[in-house]
Design an enzyme around this catalytic site. Structure first.
Site, mmCIF file in Angstrom:
data_model
loop_
_atom_site.group_PDB
_atom_site.id
_atom_site.type_symbol
_atom_site.label_atom_id
_atom_site.label_comp_id
_atom_site.label_asym_id
_atom_site.label_seq_id
_atom_site.Cartn_x
_atom_site.Cartn_y
_atom_site.Cartn_z
ATOM 1 N N SER A 14 1.083 -1.238 0.020
ATOM 2 C CA SER A 14 0.017 0.173 0.008
ATOM 3 C C SER A 14 0.890 1.128 0.045
ATOM 4 O O SER A 14 0.325 2.380 -0.163
ATOM 5 C CB SER A 14 -1.120 -0.092 1.243
ATOM 6 O OG SER A 14 -0.115 -0.315 2.412
ATOM 7 N N ASN B 116 -2.295 -2.438 13.160
ATOM 8 C CA ASN B 116 -3.466 -2.315 13.101
ATOM 9 C C ASN B 116 -4.088 -1.146 13.964
ATOM 10 O O ASN B 116 -4.719 -0.212 13.576
ATOM 11 C CB ASN B 116 -4.322 -3.401 13.502
ATOM 12 C CG ASN B 116 -4.111 -4.871 12.918
ATOM 13 O OD1 ASN B 116 -3.299 -4.777 11.692
ATOM 14 N ND2 ASN B 116 -4.491 -5.955 13.539
ATOM 15 N N THR C 65 -39.561 27.412 -9.798
ATOM 16 C CA THR C 65 -39.900 26.066 -9.417
ATOM 17 C C THR C 65 -40.128 25.374 -10.545
ATOM 18 O O THR C 65 -40.778 25.614 -11.640
ATOM 19 C CB THR C 65 -41.021 26.133 -8.390
ATOM 20 O OG1 THR C 65 -42.143 26.563 -8.997
ATOM 21 C CG2 THR C 65 -41.029 27.027 -7.165
ATOM 22 N N HIS C 66 -39.756 23.999 -10.476
ATOM 23 C CA HIS C 66 -39.890 23.108 -11.722
ATOM 24 C C HIS C 66 -39.333 23.769 -12.934
ATOM 25 O O HIS C 66 -39.701 23.526 -14.054
ATOM 26 C CB HIS C 66 -41.525 22.950 -11.992
ATOM 27 C CG HIS C 66 -42.475 22.558 -10.727
ATOM 28 N ND1 HIS C 66 -42.590 21.341 -10.586
ATOM 29 C CD2 HIS C 66 -42.938 23.182 -9.963
ATOM 30 C CE1 HIS C 66 -43.195 21.306 -9.491
ATOM 31 N NE2 HIS C 66 -43.694 22.548 -9.054
ATOM 32 N N SER D 30 -13.920 25.569 -27.880
ATOM 33 C CA SER D 30 -14.252 24.627 -28.655
ATOM 34 C C SER D 30 -13.034 24.402 -29.910
ATOM 35 O O SER D 30 -12.695 25.258 -30.589
ATOM 36 C CB SER D 30 -15.549 24.521 -29.211
ATOM 37 O OG SER D 30 -15.580 23.839 -30.236
ATOM 38 N N LYS E 122 -17.704 29.262 -29.320
ATOM 39 C CA LYS E 122 -18.060 28.678 -28.098
ATOM 40 C C LYS E 122 -17.214 29.181 -26.892
ATOM 41 O O LYS E 122 -15.584 29.340 -26.876
ATOM 42 C CB LYS E 122 -17.795 27.163 -28.243
ATOM 43 C CG LYS E 122 -18.940 26.619 -29.168
ATOM 44 C CD LYS E 122 -20.273 26.408 -28.555
ATOM 45 C CE LYS E 122 -20.647 25.510 -27.480
ATOM 46 N NZ LYS E 122 -20.552 24.063 -27.773
ATOM 47 N N GLU F 62 -19.014 22.289 -15.173
ATOM 48 C CA GLU F 62 -19.345 21.156 -15.633
ATOM 49 C C GLU F 62 -18.757 20.038 -14.775
ATOM 50 O O GLU F 62 -19.300 19.056 -14.452
ATOM 51 C CB GLU F 62 -19.465 20.778 -17.145
ATOM 52 C CG GLU F 62 -20.510 21.640 -17.879
ATOM 53 C CD GLU F 62 -20.042 21.626 -19.186
ATOM 54 O OE1 GLU F 62 -21.115 22.058 -20.060
ATOM 55 O OE2 GLU F 62 -18.897 21.467 -19.847
ATOM 56 N N TYR G 299 -9.812 -6.215 12.600
ATOM 57 C CA TYR G 299 -9.081 -5.768 11.418
ATOM 58 C C TYR G 299 -8.970 -6.763 10.558
ATOM 59 O O TYR G 299 -8.735 -8.010 10.590
ATOM 60 C CB TYR G 299 -7.602 -5.277 11.855
ATOM 61 C CG TYR G 299 -6.929 -4.805 10.563
ATOM 62 C CD1 TYR G 299 -7.047 -3.595 10.173
ATOM 63 C CD2 TYR G 299 -6.150 -5.654 9.761
ATOM 64 C CE1 TYR G 299 -6.452 -3.316 8.865
ATOM 65 C CE2 TYR G 299 -5.751 -5.221 8.461
ATOM 66 C CZ TYR G 299 -5.805 -3.926 8.248
ATOM 67 O OH TYR G 299 -5.307 -3.678 6.984
#
Ligand code: ARG
Length: 461
Positions: free
Chosen positions: A22, A110, A155-156, A277, A283, A290, A317
């Site tokens: 690890s 541990n 709303t909506h 773009s 663009k 995003e 463990y």
């Protein structure tokens, strides 16, 4: 050098070693491992395992190692030790010889890894706490700057009633402040020290666990050794705090993506957080937002993954628990980066006041106000609702706003309407009337902004 091997006649298969080791990710626990070891040296010194000189020599070597490791922690990942505990022990033996082999007396990897990870989580809380406060401060600054600016409320995703841009921003400050409180609660709950739990049954050496816990900055020592080595609730809680906060960030991102679209154009994102773009020269894409929205999935995935890893895991463990680290590290990094990215977006955000006001005026968002007006003239609300609905339908046909209808037109639908309807339908009036705690009135916004300025300064202080 492995920390075990005496009872083995063969070495591990290379493919097993690659799968099992690890160090490539738990090198990030190096400083915590050394800090825990320094306190452990004191503890076993007091228990009579180390004499004064041995304890002093070990601690000196650990301090040295701490300084070396701090210079380039990532370099550790390239070493071939099994994990960070093996690495630290090897380096210690290189420095002080056989004395280095005494440090692990009464301790197991541990309880050691359980401690290291808790110490790391505690530092993560500080990092994220700072990022949250910093984002909140930027949002409050923006809310302050645009006080009174009208904005369409939805709303909506249908225009519903007018709000202000500041009120919209402050809704997110509430969310991030809850994230902050949630994080502090998690920090409080994780403040118990597992060191001294040893492998699973507790250490046989006479160490003062409470003193050790306090020395490491915890409120108390854990009360059950089986739980001490197998508990990863604090990891799950941080992943959960992160998931909720990333969900908030994703809503913020989505709102802004919509508001920034060519169709809405209520806000303009700065060039610093957008990209172009390769094909379409016109663009300007909201990539930062995003990505914030997208990374929410990755963080929620980490939470789900960790819950499934721990589900039905027998005490105490098990190596399954090694799977806690990569997703925790990745989540904290992602969360922190996303908070700062959201802040950067707000630093360069511009409100297109005209487009926002126009949208707030359109969509018959003052229809509820007209209904309330009729109520004030004695019309029961249910009837008023019907009258307004019919009036709106008529206005849509005529391609007019409600406030552009003539009195005669209004009276076709209800004879109680008078000249005094016009000021009632003004957006500024609609906003100002909601002067109640939590309401959209500018006076309320002002109070909220002052409240948050004080609160955030306290969080920082
Ligand atoms: N690398 C291990 C982990 O992350 C450390 C603990 C190993 N303990 C053991 N008994 N093999 O969980």
């Amino acid at each position: 050098m492995a920390l075990w091997g005496g009872r083995f006649t063969e070495g591990p298969d290379q493919r097993f070693k690659d799968y099992n080791d690890s160090l490539k990710f738990d090198y990030r626990l190096a400083l915590e491992d050394i800090e825990g070891s320094e306190c452990w040296a004191d503890a076993i010194h007091e228990a009579g395992v180390l004499n004064d000189q041995e304890c002093a020599d070990l601690k000196k070597a650990l301090v040295e190692l701490h300084t070396e490791v701090e210079q380039d922690i990532h370099a550790i990942a390239r070493e071939s030790d099994e994990d960070i505990h093996s690495y630290v022990e090897r380096r210690l033996i290189e420095k002080v010889g056989n004395l280095g082999k005494k440090l692990h007396t009464g301790r197991s990897r541990n309880d050691q890894v359980a401690l290291d990870l808790k110490l790391w989580c505690r530092k993560a809380v500080v990092r994220i706490g700072e990022a949250l406060v910093s984002l909140e401060q930027e949002l409050v600054k923006c809310a302050d700057k645009y006080q009174g600016a009208l904005f369409p409320g939805y709303t909506h995703l249908q225009r519903a009633q007018p709000v202000t841009f500041s009120h919209w921003i402050l809704a997110y400050v509430q969310m991030f402040e809850r994230d902050y409180q949630r994080l502090m609660n998690a920090a409080d709950l994780m403040s118990t020290c597992p060191l001294g739990s040893a492998a699973l049954a507790g250490t046989a050496y006479r160490i003062d666990r409470q003193k050790l816990a306090l020395a490491l900055g915890f409120k108390a020592a854990t009360s059950n050794s089986l739980d001490g080595v197998s508990d990863r609730d604090h990891v799950i809680e941080l992943l959960s705090c992160a998931s909720i906060s990333m969900m908030h960030l994703s809503r913020l991102a989505e709102d802004l993506i919509i508001y920034n679209s060519g169709e809405a154009h209520f806000v303009e994102l700065s060039d610093k957080v957008t990209s172009g773009s390769s094909l379409m020269p016109q663009k300007k894409n909201p990539d930062a937002l995003e990505l914030i929205r997208g990374k929410c999935g990755r963080v929620v995935g980490a939470l789900t993954g960790m819950l499934v890893t721990c589900k039905a895991l027998p005490l105490a463990y098990d190596k399954d628990l090694q799977e806690d680290k990569e997703r925790l590290f990745d989540t904290i990094d992602t969360w922190e980066d996303s908070l700062y990215m959201a802040q950067l977006v707000f630093e360069g955000l511009k409100l297109n006041k005209d487009c926002a006001v126009e949208a707030a005026r359109g969509g018959y968002s003052n229809a509820t106000e007209f209904a309330d007006y009729l109520v004030s003239k004695g019309v029961p609300f249910r009837d008023a609702h019907g009258i307004v609905g019919r009036t709106v339908l008529y206005a849509i046909e005529k391609k007019k706003a409600l406030e552009d209808l003539t009195l005669e037109e209004f009276r076709e639908f209800s004879t109680v309407v008078n000249e005094d309807v016009y000021p009632q339908l003004q957006l500024e009036n609609i906003i100002a009337k909601r002067d109640i705690k939590g309401g959209v009135a500018p006076s309320q916004t002002k109070t909220e902004i002052e409240h948050f300025k004080d609160l955030l300064a306290k969080h920082k202080g």
